[in-house]
Design an enzyme around this catalytic site. Structure first.
Site, mmCIF file in Angstrom:
data_model
loop_
_atom_site.group_PDB
_atom_site.id
_atom_site.type_symbol
_atom_site.label_atom_id
_atom_site.label_comp_id
_atom_site.label_asym_id
_atom_site.label_seq_id
_atom_site.Cartn_x
_atom_site.Cartn_y
_atom_site.Cartn_z
ATOM 1 N N LYS A 22 9.638 -8.456 -21.336
ATOM 2 C CA LYS A 22 10.086 -7.329 -22.162
ATOM 3 C C LYS A 22 8.895 -6.789 -22.955
ATOM 4 O O LYS A 22 8.777 -7.005 -24.157
ATOM 5 C CB LYS A 22 11.214 -7.774 -23.100
ATOM 6 C CG LYS A 22 12.406 -8.391 -22.399
ATOM 7 C CD LYS A 22 13.079 -7.456 -21.415
ATOM 8 C CE LYS A 22 13.969 -6.451 -22.084
ATOM 9 N NZ LYS A 22 14.762 -5.676 -21.100
ATOM 10 N N ASP A 78 26.313 -9.906 -13.632
ATOM 11 C CA ASP A 78 26.825 -10.702 -14.760
ATOM 12 C C ASP A 78 27.878 -11.707 -14.290
ATOM 13 O O ASP A 78 28.242 -12.614 -15.029
ATOM 14 C CB ASP A 78 27.491 -9.786 -15.804
ATOM 15 C CG ASP A 78 26.484 -8.957 -16.580
ATOM 16 O OD1 ASP A 78 25.331 -9.404 -16.739
ATOM 17 O OD2 ASP A 78 26.851 -7.858 -17.045
ATOM 18 N N GLU A 121 11.945 -11.561 -16.536
ATOM 19 C CA GLU A 121 11.621 -10.180 -16.913
ATOM 20 C C GLU A 121 10.817 -10.171 -18.211
ATOM 21 O O GLU A 121 11.274 -10.651 -19.245
ATOM 22 C CB GLU A 121 12.896 -9.340 -17.085
ATOM 23 C CG GLU A 121 12.535 -7.896 -17.424
ATOM 24 C CD GLU A 121 13.731 -7.001 -17.732
ATOM 25 O OE1 GLU A 121 13.530 -5.999 -18.432
ATOM 26 O OE2 GLU A 121 14.854 -7.301 -17.277
ATOM 27 N N HIS A 131 16.987 -11.091 -24.711
ATOM 28 C CA HIS A 131 16.843 -9.751 -24.144
ATOM 29 C C HIS A 131 16.223 -8.726 -25.080
ATOM 30 O O HIS A 131 15.312 -7.998 -24.707
ATOM 31 C CB HIS A 131 18.209 -9.223 -23.662
ATOM 32 C CG HIS A 131 18.126 -7.854 -23.049
ATOM 33 N ND1 HIS A 131 18.253 -6.706 -23.805
ATOM 34 C CD2 HIS A 131 17.882 -7.456 -21.779
ATOM 35 C CE1 HIS A 131 18.106 -5.657 -23.012
ATOM 36 N NE2 HIS A 131 17.886 -6.080 -21.775
ATOM 37 N N HIS A 138 22.731 -12.552 -13.742
ATOM 38 C CA HIS A 138 22.055 -11.736 -14.766
ATOM 39 C C HIS A 138 22.159 -12.404 -16.137
ATOM 40 O O HIS A 138 23.261 -12.606 -16.642
ATOM 41 C CB HIS A 138 22.714 -10.351 -14.796
ATOM 42 C CG HIS A 138 22.057 -9.365 -15.698
ATOM 43 N ND1 HIS A 138 22.731 -8.769 -16.742
ATOM 44 C CD2 HIS A 138 20.805 -8.859 -15.706
ATOM 45 C CE1 HIS A 138 21.914 -7.921 -17.338
ATOM 46 N NE2 HIS A 138 20.743 -7.958 -16.742
ATOM 47 N N ARG A 139 21.016 -12.769 -16.699
ATOM 48 C CA ARG A 139 20.969 -13.510 -17.971
ATOM 49 C C ARG A 139 21.831 -14.776 -17.868
ATOM 50 O O ARG A 139 22.452 -15.211 -18.831
ATOM 51 C CB ARG A 139 21.407 -12.624 -19.142
ATOM 52 C CG ARG A 139 20.621 -11.323 -19.236
ATOM 53 C CD ARG A 139 21.078 -10.415 -20.369
ATOM 54 N NE ARG A 139 20.633 -9.045 -20.114
ATOM 55 C CZ ARG A 139 21.045 -7.984 -20.791
ATOM 56 N NH1 ARG A 139 21.906 -8.123 -21.780
ATOM 57 N NH2 ARG A 139 20.603 -6.778 -20.497
ATOM 58 N N GLU A 153 18.404 -14.555 -13.602
ATOM 59 C CA GLU A 153 17.504 -13.551 -14.178
ATOM 60 C C GLU A 153 17.502 -13.787 -15.672
ATOM 61 O O GLU A 153 18.537 -14.100 -16.260
ATOM 62 C CB GLU A 153 18.022 -12.149 -13.828
ATOM 63 C CG GLU A 153 17.160 -10.997 -14.314
ATOM 64 C CD GLU A 153 17.484 -10.499 -15.709
ATOM 65 O OE1 GLU A 153 16.738 -9.638 -16.210
ATOM 66 O OE2 GLU A 153 18.475 -10.960 -16.322
ATOM 67 N N ASP A 191 15.181 -12.855 -19.658
ATOM 68 C CA ASP A 191 14.251 -11.956 -20.343
ATOM 69 C C ASP A 191 13.400 -12.729 -21.332
ATOM 70 O O ASP A 191 13.897 -13.642 -21.989
ATOM 71 C CB ASP A 191 15.042 -10.894 -21.130
ATOM 72 C CG ASP A 191 16.080 -10.204 -20.260
ATOM 73 O OD1 ASP A 191 15.699 -9.285 -19.518
ATOM 74 O OD2 ASP A 191 17.267 -10.593 -20.309
#
Length: 240
Positions: free
Chosen positions: A112, A230, A110, A50, A8-9, A35, A37
């Site tokens: 945003k 994470d 993703e 993000h 995640h990120r 992943e 954003d």
């Protein structure tokens, strides 16, 4: 089916989120994917961050839509890890995709587009995915399902995933209706039957953001397509 692990990120639990150092750490520990954003700058550059503003994760202030890429590039995105890693810049999507084209990672992008309407972000993103030949390795996701429908209209081949926080009735049917291949639900709303029924209907399930080891084990046992975490290192060890 073995559950895949998405950082995640990047590896946001131990590294500055959405930075190259974080993505490289996820790769180093054996994650299957990352992943990230995306937002868009005033001058139309797609950047990996993000929030709609730079306030939380950088030493700057302001909305991304009001800042040029040149202004953003000067900001330090090392967030709460400044002491450990020093200066980290905000990467562009192009920078990440260029790097990803040289490894085997899956990339969940993703969009945003919930608060700010970034004109042309879907077209530019898909164009860039084609440029680096990553159609088979990129998953586009968003909480803005209109944005996902637009992506599906622009590309019939790239995987589309719907993000949601609350319980959704028969999400596999809804996903199929809007042309999505997968769903990315908040892990608290996921039940075993929900995963099984979705995947039986050809809709992959990848819950986010799963940081508790007990929950990771449970979802791996449920054989969901992937978990987004994470702490990719911890999750990779559990799968093994």
């Amino acid at each position: 089916m073995e559950t895949k692990i998405f950082g995640h990120r990047g590896a946001a639990g131990s590294h500055p989120e959405n930075t190259m150092i974080s993505f490289k750490e996820a790769e180093r520990v054996g994650a299957d994917g990352i992943e990230l954003d995306i937002q868009m700058t005033k001058d139309g550059v797609i950047v990996v961050i993000h929030d709609e503003t730079v306030n939380r994760t950088t030493d700057g202030k302001g909305w991304i839509k009001d800042l040029t890429y040149k202004e953003l590039k000067k900001l330090d995105a090392s967030f709460k890890f400044k002491e450990q890693y020093g200066f980290c810049s905000i990467p562009t999507l192009e920078e990440v995709l260029q790097w990803a084209s040289k490894n085997n990672l899956l990339v969940n992008v993703e969009l945003k587009t919930g608060l700010v309407t970034y004109k042309g972000i879907e077209e530019k993103t898909i164009e860039m995915i084609h440029k680096y030949g990553l159609e088979d390795r990129v998953i586009l996701s968003s909480f803005n399902h209109y944005s996902m429908v637009k992506c599906r209209q622009l590309s019939s081949s790239i995987e589309i995933a719907l993000l949601f926080m609350e319980g959704l009735y028969e999400p596999w049917d809804y996903a199929k209706r809007v042309g999505a291949n997968s769903i990315h639900p908040y892990h608290h709303v996921v039940q075993k039957e929900f995963i099984e029924e979705s995947q039986r209907n050809g809709i992959s399930v990848r819950p986010f953001t799963v940081n508790d080891e007990k929950k990771m084990k449970q979802l791996i046992d449920y054989k969901c397509a992937a978990i987004i975490t994470d702490f990719p290192e911890k999750a990779v060890k559990l799968v093994k």
